[in-house]
Structure formats: C-alpha cells, structure tokens
Design a protein around this motif. Structure first.
Motif, mmCIF file in Angstrom:
data_model
loop_
_atom_site.group_PDB
_atom_site.id
_atom_site.type_symbol
_atom_site.label_atom_id
_atom_site.label_comp_id
_atom_site.label_asym_id
_atom_site.label_seq_id
_atom_site.Cartn_x
_atom_site.Cartn_y
_atom_site.Cartn_z
ATOM 1 N N LEU A 138 20.889 7.280 36.527
ATOM 2 C CA LEU A 138 22.197 6.838 37.016
ATOM 3 C C LEU A 138 22.539 5.444 36.506
ATOM 4 C CD1 LEU A 138 21.908 8.280 40.612
ATOM 5 C CD2 LEU A 138 23.554 9.011 38.856
ATOM 6 N N LEU A 139 21.546 4.572 36.407
ATOM 7 C CA LEU A 139 21.775 3.246 35.827
ATOM 8 C C LEU A 139 22.140 3.370 34.346
ATOM 9 C CD1 LEU A 139 21.772 0.156 35.903
ATOM 10 C CD2 LEU A 139 19.281 0.233 35.573
ATOM 11 N N THR A 140 21.402 4.195 33.622
ATOM 12 C CA THR A 140 21.683 4.404 32.200
ATOM 13 C C THR A 140 23.093 4.944 32.008
ATOM 14 O OG1 THR A 140 19.360 4.868 31.759
ATOM 15 C CG2 THR A 140 20.950 5.630 30.118
ATOM 16 N N LEU B 12 17.411 17.723 43.053
ATOM 17 C CA LEU B 12 18.211 16.500 43.114
ATOM 18 C C LEU B 12 17.615 15.605 44.192
ATOM 19 C CD1 LEU B 12 20.621 14.801 42.208
ATOM 20 C CD2 LEU B 12 21.984 15.985 43.933
ATOM 21 N N LEU B 13 17.145 14.426 43.816
ATOM 22 C CA LEU B 13 16.368 13.579 44.722
ATOM 23 C C LEU B 13 16.996 12.210 44.975
ATOM 24 C CD1 LEU B 13 12.846 14.495 43.307
ATOM 25 C CD2 LEU B 13 13.928 15.367 45.394
ATOM 26 N N VAL B 14 18.291 12.077 44.719
ATOM 27 C CA VAL B 14 19.025 10.845 45.037
ATOM 28 C C VAL B 14 20.231 11.255 45.869
ATOM 29 C CG1 VAL B 14 20.274 8.848 44.126
ATOM 30 C CG2 VAL B 14 18.288 9.743 42.887
ATOM 31 N N ASP B 15 20.364 10.648 47.058
ATOM 32 C CA ASP B 15 21.472 10.990 47.950
ATOM 33 C C ASP B 15 22.657 10.042 47.831
ATOM 34 O OD1 ASP B 15 20.146 13.189 49.122
ATOM 35 O OD2 ASP B 15 19.086 11.870 50.512
ATOM 36 N N ARG B 16 22.390 8.780 47.506
ATOM 37 C CA ARG B 16 23.468 7.794 47.446
ATOM 38 C C ARG B 16 22.987 6.579 46.659
ATOM 39 N NH1 ARG B 16 28.065 6.528 50.016
ATOM 40 N NH2 ARG B 16 27.876 8.289 51.419
ATOM 41 N N VAL B 17 23.911 5.949 45.940
ATOM 42 C CA VAL B 17 23.620 4.677 45.292
ATOM 43 C C VAL B 17 24.179 3.580 46.194
ATOM 44 C CG1 VAL B 17 24.111 3.206 43.302
ATOM 45 C CG2 VAL B 17 23.560 5.627 42.974
ATOM 46 N N LEU B 18 23.302 2.642 46.562
ATOM 47 C CA LEU B 18 23.678 1.555 47.460
ATOM 48 C C LEU B 18 24.184 0.336 46.711
ATOM 49 C CD1 LEU B 18 20.566 1.806 49.796
ATOM 50 C CD2 LEU B 18 22.843 2.794 50.169
ATOM 51 N N GLU B 19 23.571 0.034 45.577
ATOM 52 C CA GLU B 19 23.953 -1.117 44.761
ATOM 53 C C GLU B 19 23.780 -0.744 43.297
ATOM 54 O OE1 GLU B 19 21.471 -4.441 45.816
ATOM 55 O OE2 GLU B 19 21.948 -4.255 47.941
ATOM 56 N N LEU B 20 24.685 -1.222 42.472
ATOM 57 C CA LEU B 20 24.595 -0.948 41.042
ATOM 58 C C LEU B 20 25.185 -2.116 40.280
ATOM 59 C CD1 LEU B 20 24.082 1.107 38.673
ATOM 60 C CD2 LEU B 20 26.469 1.739 38.952
ATOM 61 N N GLU B 21 24.390 -2.664 39.388
ATOM 62 C CA GLU B 21 24.875 -3.686 38.476
ATOM 63 C C GLU B 21 24.568 -3.200 37.061
ATOM 64 O OE1 GLU B 21 24.636 -8.446 37.489
ATOM 65 O OE2 GLU B 21 23.310 -7.619 39.013
ATOM 66 N N PRO B 22 25.593 -2.712 36.324
ATOM 67 C CA PRO B 22 25.351 -2.208 34.972
ATOM 68 C C PRO B 22 24.571 -3.207 34.125
ATOM 69 C CG PRO B 22 27.585 -1.716 35.659
ATOM 70 C CD PRO B 22 26.994 -2.640 36.706
ATOM 71 N N HIS B 23 23.682 -2.678 33.310
ATOM 72 C CA HIS B 23 22.822 -3.457 32.404
ATOM 73 C C HIS B 23 21.738 -4.242 33.135
ATOM 74 C CE1 HIS B 23 25.954 -2.488 29.535
ATOM 75 N NE2 HIS B 23 26.811 -3.139 30.269
ATOM 76 N N LYS B 24 21.651 -4.118 34.463
ATOM 77 C CA LYS B 24 20.667 -4.894 35.232
ATOM 78 C C LYS B 24 19.796 -3.995 36.104
ATOM 79 C CE LYS B 24 22.159 -8.976 33.985
ATOM 80 N NZ LYS B 24 21.473 -9.755 33.032
ATOM 81 N N GLY B 25 20.397 -3.468 37.186
ATOM 82 C CA GLY B 25 19.582 -2.713 38.127
ATOM 83 C C GLY B 25 20.393 -1.854 39.066
ATOM 84 N N ILE B 26 19.667 -1.042 39.814
ATOM 85 C CA ILE B 26 20.270 -0.083 40.730
ATOM 86 C C ILE B 26 19.373 0.065 41.945
ATOM 87 C CG2 ILE B 26 19.160 1.861 39.563
ATOM 88 C CD1 ILE B 26 21.680 3.540 40.181
ATOM 89 N N LYS B 27 20.007 0.303 43.088
ATOM 90 C CA LYS B 27 19.297 0.579 44.333
ATOM 91 C C LYS B 27 19.933 1.824 44.937
ATOM 92 C CE LYS B 27 18.259 -1.629 48.767
ATOM 93 N NZ LYS B 27 18.456 -2.908 49.521
ATOM 94 N N LEU C 87 15.076 3.463 46.464
ATOM 95 C CA LEU C 87 14.698 3.588 45.055
ATOM 96 C C LEU C 87 15.342 2.470 44.249
ATOM 97 C CD1 LEU C 87 15.597 7.367 45.072
ATOM 98 C CD2 LEU C 87 13.265 6.443 45.128
ATOM 99 N N ASN C 88 14.520 1.672 43.583
ATOM 100 C CA ASN C 88 15.001 0.556 42.774
ATOM 101 C C ASN C 88 14.567 0.757 41.332
ATOM 102 O OD1 ASN C 88 15.962 -1.554 44.877
ATOM 103 N ND2 ASN C 88 13.994 -0.856 45.659
ATOM 104 N N ALA C 89 15.480 0.543 40.406
ATOM 105 C CA ALA C 89 15.141 0.570 38.979
ATOM 106 C C ALA C 89 15.825 -0.624 38.330
ATOM 107 C CB ALA C 89 15.584 1.866 38.322
ATOM 108 N N THR C 90 15.052 -1.356 37.548
ATOM 109 C CA THR C 90 15.556 -2.522 36.843
ATOM 110 C C THR C 90 15.426 -2.268 35.347
ATOM 111 O OG1 THR C 90 14.774 -3.922 38.636
ATOM 112 C CG2 THR C 90 15.315 -5.015 36.567
ATOM 113 N N PHE C 91 16.523 -2.457 34.638
ATOM 114 C CA PHE C 91 16.540 -2.269 33.192
ATOM 115 C C PHE C 91 15.662 -3.318 32.523
ATOM 116 C CE2 PHE C 91 18.455 -3.558 29.124
ATOM 117 C CZ PHE C 91 18.305 -2.381 28.419
ATOM 118 N N GLU C 92 14.780 -2.885 31.621
ATOM 119 C CA GLU C 92 13.959 -3.817 30.851
ATOM 120 C C GLU C 92 14.418 -3.907 29.403
ATOM 121 O OE1 GLU C 92 9.810 -2.705 31.629
ATOM 122 O OE2 GLU C 92 9.755 -4.446 32.970
ATOM 123 N N ARG C 93 14.578 -2.740 28.729
ATOM 124 C CA ARG C 93 15.057 -2.781 27.347
ATOM 125 C C ARG C 93 15.479 -1.391 26.875
ATOM 126 N NH1 ARG C 93 9.670 -3.882 27.077
ATOM 127 N NH2 ARG C 93 8.354 -2.462 25.944
#
Length: 155
Positions: free
Chosen positions: A76-78, A24-39, A113-119
C-alpha cells in the motif's frame, strides 16, 4: 511519522490490492506519508479461518501471516508512490531479512502494522517493517518486494 491525510479505508484498500478473503490482512490505513512510511491495522478475530488448525486449544496467528500483513502494508505504501493497474500488477515478496517474532498474536488483538521505506533500485523495494500489539513488538523484519506486470489474467 508526520502524515499526509490519505484516507485508506477497506473500500480503497480493495481497489489497490488484489487480495481478498481469506488472505486480505489489512483492514485500514491509519497514517500514510508517501515516500516515507505507513501505519495500518489488522483486527485479529477468532473467525479467521487459520485459527481452526493453528491451534484449536490455543489460537495463535501464524508468523508467516503476520509477515504477509506487513508485506501488504508495504504494498500500500508502494502503490501510494507508484501508479499501477491492479488487474495487471503483481506485488511479490522476494525476500525477508532478519525476521523476529517477539510476541504471540491472538484473537481479539489489534495488530498495528508499520512499514518504513528504505530504498528502491532497479524494481526492488526495501522496507523496514514492524507489527505491534498494545505497543509491544510482535514481529519485525526487513522486507524486499518487487512489482511485476501481468497480461491481466495473473500470468
């Protein structure tokens, strides 16, 4: 990224992801906007088991684990968009595009860690992902993932 206030502390993360210590390599989600991105963040500790062998005289977080941390962040974004039953769901990496490693990640670093939804098309999710330490890019890649239903025993 504008954010919807969604609290994902470690207890909530454990309900969404099947991963457990030591992967498990994620300790906390700082920001989350469904359908957009996560930090999210990963605190990199000298106590991580991989540091015993990578490398004993100069511990460095393996690049493949940085990519895994980014994939877990994308999961987590998905899952913020896609209802699922963690006991019957596998979130699988199916591809990595243009992975680049730009900075060494060492014990004591805080990996952002940042992930942005593309499609999303026909069960395949695509993300643009970036890992940073102190505002400096450590790694970046395009991630391709899918969700598979299981029969509850991982099959």
């Amino acid at each position: 990224m504008s954010t919807e206030k969604i609290n994902l502390d470690i207890h909530r993360i454990l309900t969404l992801l099947p991963h457990r210590y030591p992967i498990l390599l994620v300790d906390r989600v700082l920001e989350l906007e469904p359908h957009k991105g996560i930090k999210a963040l990963k605190n990199v500790s000298i106590n991580e088991p991989y540091f015993m062998g990578h490398f004993p005289s100069r511990p460095v977080m393996p690049g493949v684990l940085i990519l895994e941390a980014l994939a877990q962040t994308a999961a987590l974004l998905t899952f913020s968009e896609e209802p699922h039953d963690p006991a019957n769901t596998l979130y699988l990496f199916v591809g990595i595009d243009n992975a680049r490693f730009r900075r060494v990640v060492e014990p004591g670093d805080q990996l952002i860690l940042n992930a942005t939804f593309e499609r999303h098309k026909r069960g395949i999710w695509k993300f643009k992902a970036r890992a940073e330490v102190d505002g400096v890019v450590a790694a970046e890649a395009g991630l391709i993932c899918t969700i598979r239903q299981t029969d509850g025993d991982g099959q």
